[in-house]
Design a protein around this motif. Structure first.
Motif, PDB file in Angstrom:
ATOM      1  N   ILE A   9       0.865  -1.183   0.000  1.00 22.09           N
ATOM      2  CA  ILE A   9       0.000   0.000   0.000  1.00 22.09           C
ATOM      3  C   ILE A   9       0.904   1.237   0.000  1.00 22.09           C
ATOM      4  CG2 ILE A   9      -1.848   1.266   1.190  1.00 22.09           C
ATOM      5  CD1 ILE A   9      -2.759  -1.334   2.470  1.00 22.09           C
ATOM      6  N   PRO A  10       1.089   1.874  -1.165  1.00 21.14           N
ATOM      7  CA  PRO A  10       1.915   3.088  -1.189  1.00 21.14           C
ATOM      8  C   PRO A  10       1.133   4.226  -0.536  1.00 21.14           C
ATOM      9  CG  PRO A  10       1.535   2.200  -3.407  1.00 21.14           C
ATOM     10  CD  PRO A  10       0.560   1.551  -2.502  1.00 21.14           C
ATOM     11  N   ALA A  11       1.707   4.821   0.474  1.00 20.34           N
ATOM     12  CA  ALA A  11       1.018   5.897   1.198  1.00 20.34           C
ATOM     13  C   ALA A  11       2.021   6.980   1.585  1.00 20.34           C
ATOM     14  CB  ALA A  11       0.324   5.323   2.434  1.00 20.34           C
ATOM     15  N   ALA A  12       2.995   7.219   0.713  1.00 21.53           N
ATOM     16  CA  ALA A  12       4.056   8.176   1.043  1.00 21.53           C
ATOM     17  C   ALA A  12       3.975   9.453   0.216  1.00 21.53           C
ATOM     18  CB  ALA A  12       5.422   7.516   0.851  1.00 21.53           C
ATOM     19  N   GLY A  13       2.844   9.637  -0.470  1.00 20.52           N
ATOM     20  CA  GLY A  13       2.688  10.848  -1.291  1.00 20.52           C
ATOM     21  C   GLY A  13       2.528  12.085  -0.411  1.00 20.52           C
ATOM     22  N   LEU A  14       2.680  13.254  -1.018  1.00 22.07           N
ATOM     23  CA  LEU A  14       2.615  14.510  -0.252  1.00 22.07           C
ATOM     24  C   LEU A  14       1.178  14.938   0.047  1.00 22.07           C
ATOM     25  CD1 LEU A  14       5.365  16.630  -2.043  1.00 22.07           C
ATOM     26  CD2 LEU A  14       5.533  15.406   0.127  1.00 22.07           C
ATOM     27  N   GLY A  15       0.226  14.445  -0.731  1.00 22.93           N
ATOM     28  CA  GLY A  15      -1.173  14.800  -0.496  1.00 22.93           C
ATOM     29  C   GLY A  15      -1.434  16.285  -0.677  1.00 22.93           C
ATOM     30  N   THR A  16      -0.832  16.869  -1.709  1.00 24.98           N
ATOM     31  CA  THR A  16      -0.953  18.334  -1.880  1.00 24.98           C
ATOM     32  C   THR A  16      -2.391  18.769  -2.146  1.00 24.98           C
ATOM     33  OG1 THR A  16      -0.212  17.966  -4.137  1.00 24.98           O
ATOM     34  CG2 THR A  16       1.393  18.894  -2.638  1.00 24.98           C
ATOM     35  N   ARG A  17      -3.219  17.855  -2.706  1.00 27.83           N
ATOM     36  CA  ARG A  17      -4.607  18.241  -2.979  1.00 27.83           C
ATOM     37  C   ARG A  17      -5.415  18.399  -1.691  1.00 27.83           C
ATOM     38  NH1 ARG A  17      -6.475  13.529  -6.439  1.00 27.83           N
ATOM     39  NH2 ARG A  17      -4.774  12.572  -5.284  1.00 27.83           N
ATOM     40  N   PHE A  18      -4.846  17.921  -0.584  1.00 30.09           N
ATOM     41  CA  PHE A  18      -5.609  17.978   0.666  1.00 30.09           C
ATOM     42  C   PHE A  18      -4.915  18.829   1.722  1.00 30.09           C
ATOM     43  CE2 PHE A  18      -9.261  16.830   2.853  1.00 30.09           C
ATOM     44  CZ  PHE A  18     -10.012  15.923   2.118  1.00 30.09           C
ATOM     45  N   PRO A  26      -1.309  12.194   7.594  1.00 30.46           N
ATOM     46  CA  PRO A  26      -1.427  11.546   6.280  1.00 30.46           C
ATOM     47  C   PRO A  26      -2.874  11.540   5.793  1.00 30.46           C
ATOM     48  CG  PRO A  26      -0.719   9.978   7.989  1.00 30.46           C
ATOM     49  CD  PRO A  26      -0.979  11.274   8.660  1.00 30.46           C
ATOM     50  N   LYS A  27      -3.070  11.712   4.481  1.00 31.94           N
ATOM     51  CA  LYS A  27      -4.445  11.683   3.970  1.00 31.94           C
ATOM     52  C   LYS A  27      -5.082  10.309   4.185  1.00 31.94           C
ATOM     53  CE  LYS A  27      -2.898  10.965  -0.763  1.00 31.94           C
ATOM     54  NZ  LYS A  27      -2.908  11.393  -2.143  1.00 31.94           N
ATOM     55  N   GLU A  28      -4.243   9.272   4.274  1.00 31.32           N
ATOM     56  CA  GLU A  28      -4.762   7.911   4.482  1.00 31.32           C
ATOM     57  C   GLU A  28      -5.400   7.760   5.860  1.00 31.32           C
ATOM     58  OE1 GLU A  28      -1.648   8.683   3.548  1.00 31.32           O
ATOM     59  OE2 GLU A  28      -1.637   8.024   1.449  1.00 31.32           O
ATOM     60  N   ARG A 103       9.979   3.159   4.917  1.00 34.03           N
ATOM     61  CA  ARG A 103       9.877   4.574   4.555  1.00 34.03           C
ATOM     62  C   ARG A 103      10.450   4.835   3.175  1.00 34.03           C
ATOM     63  NH1 ARG A 103      11.331   8.487   9.617  1.00 34.03           N
ATOM     64  NH2 ARG A 103       9.615   7.881  10.960  1.00 34.03           N
ATOM     65  N   GLN A 104       9.692   5.595   2.384  1.00 36.67           N
ATOM     66  CA  GLN A 104      10.234   6.119   1.119  1.00 36.67           C
ATOM     67  C   GLN A 104      10.892   7.446   1.514  1.00 36.67           C
ATOM     68  OE1 GLN A 104       7.305   7.494  -1.688  1.00 36.67           O
ATOM     69  NE2 GLN A 104       8.699   7.354  -3.411  1.00 36.67           N
ATOM     70  N   LYS A 105      12.188   7.535   1.330  1.00 32.05           N
ATOM     71  CA  LYS A 105      12.898   8.684   1.921  1.00 32.05           C
ATOM     72  C   LYS A 105      12.631  10.005   1.200  1.00 32.05           C
ATOM     73  CE  LYS A 105      15.889   5.726   4.413  1.00 32.05           C
ATOM     74  NZ  LYS A 105      15.444   4.443   3.839  1.00 32.05           N
ATOM     75  N   GLU A 106      12.303   9.928  -0.095  1.00 28.86           N
ATOM     76  CA  GLU A 106      11.933  11.139  -0.843  1.00 28.86           C
ATOM     77  C   GLU A 106      10.730  10.791  -1.710  1.00 28.86           C
ATOM     78  OE1 GLU A 106      15.122  13.498  -3.032  1.00 28.86           O
ATOM     79  OE2 GLU A 106      16.172  11.691  -2.373  1.00 28.86           O
ATOM     80  N   PRO A 107       9.787  11.734  -1.894  1.00 32.34           N
ATOM     81  CA  PRO A 107       8.609  11.415  -2.718  1.00 32.34           C
ATOM     82  C   PRO A 107       8.957  11.438  -4.208  1.00 32.34           C
ATOM     83  CG  PRO A 107       8.459  13.668  -1.907  1.00 32.34           C
ATOM     84  CD  PRO A 107       9.751  13.104  -1.369  1.00 32.34           C
ATOM     85  N   LYS A 108       9.620  10.363  -4.666  1.00 31.43           N
ATOM     86  CA  LYS A 108      10.086  10.348  -6.057  1.00 31.43           C
ATOM     87  C   LYS A 108       9.093   9.679  -6.998  1.00 31.43           C
ATOM     88  CE  LYS A 108      15.023   9.939  -5.065  1.00 31.43           C
ATOM     89  NZ  LYS A 108      16.061   8.938  -5.265  1.00 31.43           N
ATOM     90  N   GLY A 109       7.854   9.531  -6.541  1.00 32.19           N
ATOM     91  CA  GLY A 109       6.836   8.999  -7.428  1.00 32.19           C
ATOM     92  C   GLY A 109       6.357   7.609  -7.030  1.00 32.19           C
ATOM     93  N   LEU A 110       5.204   7.233  -7.614  1.00 35.84           N
ATOM     94  CA  LEU A 110       4.587   5.948  -7.280  1.00 35.84           C
ATOM     95  C   LEU A 110       5.493   4.769  -7.660  1.00 35.84           C
ATOM     96  CD1 LEU A 110       2.148   4.287  -6.357  1.00 35.84           C
ATOM     97  CD2 LEU A 110       1.093   4.690  -8.572  1.00 35.84           C
ATOM     98  N   GLY A 111       6.148   4.877  -8.823  1.00 32.74           N
ATOM     99  CA  GLY A 111       7.052   3.791  -9.253  1.00 32.74           C
ATOM    100  C   GLY A 111       8.159   3.594  -8.235  1.00 32.74           C
TER     101      GLY A 111
END
Ligand code: UTP
Length: 295
Positions: A9-18, A26-28, A103-111
């Motif tokens: 479950i990728p949940a490390a995005g910045l959630g800028t829309r929220f 976290p938006k999650e 932890r994803q150390k930097e938000p470098k994208g879903l891939g």
């Protein structure tokens, strides 16, 4: 044949829309009435037969780890206040599933987020559920439908649903190998493009937060260059796997909500509240009153 038993479950995005809410949470973890979105997603994975779940997090997402852990102090205080049922309910959450974190150390994208799961997954097929895509099942959970499709085809499966043509520029859109009839729940895909201009969209079937992927994807991801927005795109890597094996789309049933979008979140909150026996009648009356006042 290898069973699909692990999910990411990728949940490390910045959630800028929220923003600003996602500045500190976290938006999650945004609650749908009283239950965080991530709870429903973990439940979907378990109901689909998944044993082990890896959540990709970042430094602002500790509340998710706390949520799936035991909170002895809270339980003790609830019991002292004779709220035993509530104490049991919060305790149960910690034993829902085997949940692991990285932890994803930097938000470098879903891939890139998926690549962080490489050593957890190893050499087996695995499921991906996006942490902000909620699907309320009609009969079978959405992921179970994708796993059934994987068991049939033993290749990459994308979860899709039809979206309004005017919205195709917001999603990854698949190119079906032939015309899709309404009864076709599984069909072969010849290409897959990320957010095409509406006039160039190859169909109205959008990839919506559910995948079953094969482990050869990891090697491809390691060599995938940043694409749109400087992020390592999952779409680009999945397209590369088509050199190794075919790609199928599973047109899953169920009502899907984009919790990362404010309107999607509002719709989910209202629909969930309406379905609850404790809140439904009150919310229905309130909506009726609002509608009357608006006339
Ligand atoms: P989104 O683009 O919907 O999430 O990514 P976002 O970046 O958090 O949201 P906005 O657009 O800024 O509001 C889809 C999924 O991929 C995860 C997100 O957490 C979400 O579940 N993701 C995205 C990562 O885990 N890491 C990333 O670097 C990017």
């Amino acid at each position: 044949m290898q069973r699909v038993r692990k999910a990411v479950i990728p949940a490390a995005g910045l959630g800028t829309r929220f923003l600003p809410a996602t500045k500190a949470m976290p938006k999650e973890m945004l609650p749908i009435v009283d239950t965080p979105t991530i709870h429903f997603i973990v439940e979907e994975a378990i109901k689909s037969g998944i044993d082990d779940i890896l959540i990709i997090t970042n430094s602002t997402k500790n509340s998710m780890e706390n949520y799936f852990d035991v909170n002895y102090e809270l339980e003790m205080r609830l019991k002292q206040a004779h709220k035993d049922a509530l104490a049991d309910e919060v305790h149960q959450i910690a034993s829902l599933a085997n949940v692991y974190y990285i932890r994803q150390k930097e938000p470098k994208g879903l891939g890139h987020a998926i690549l962080c799961a490489k050593s957890f997954i190893g050499d087996e097929p695995f499921a991906v559920l996006l942490g902000d895509d909620l699907v309320v099942p009609q009969d079978k959970p959405a992921l179970q439908q994708l796993i059934d499709a994987y068991n049939d085809k033993q290749t990459t499966i994308l979860g899709v649903q039809k979206v309004p043509h005017s919205e195709t520029n917001k999603y990854g859109i698949v190119s079906p190998s032939k015309e899709v009839r309404p009864q076709d729940t599984l069909f072969k895909v010849t290409d897959f493009v990320e957010k095409p201009p509406v006039e160039k969209a190859p169909s109205d079937y959008a990839v919506l937060g559910r995948y079953v992927l094969t482990p050869d994807l990891f090697e491809i991801l390691e060599h995938t260059q940043p694409g749109v927005g400087g992020e390592i795109q999952l779409t680009d890597a999945i397209r590369q796997t088509m050199k190794n094996h075919p790609l199928y789309a599973c047109n899953f049933t169920g009502e899907r909500y984009d919790i990362g979008d404010k309107f999607g979140y509002m719709k989910a909150s209202i629909d969930f509240a309406l379905k609850r026996s404790d809140l439904g009648p009150k919310v229905r009356d309130y909506i009726k009153k609002l509608a009357k006042d608006m006339q």
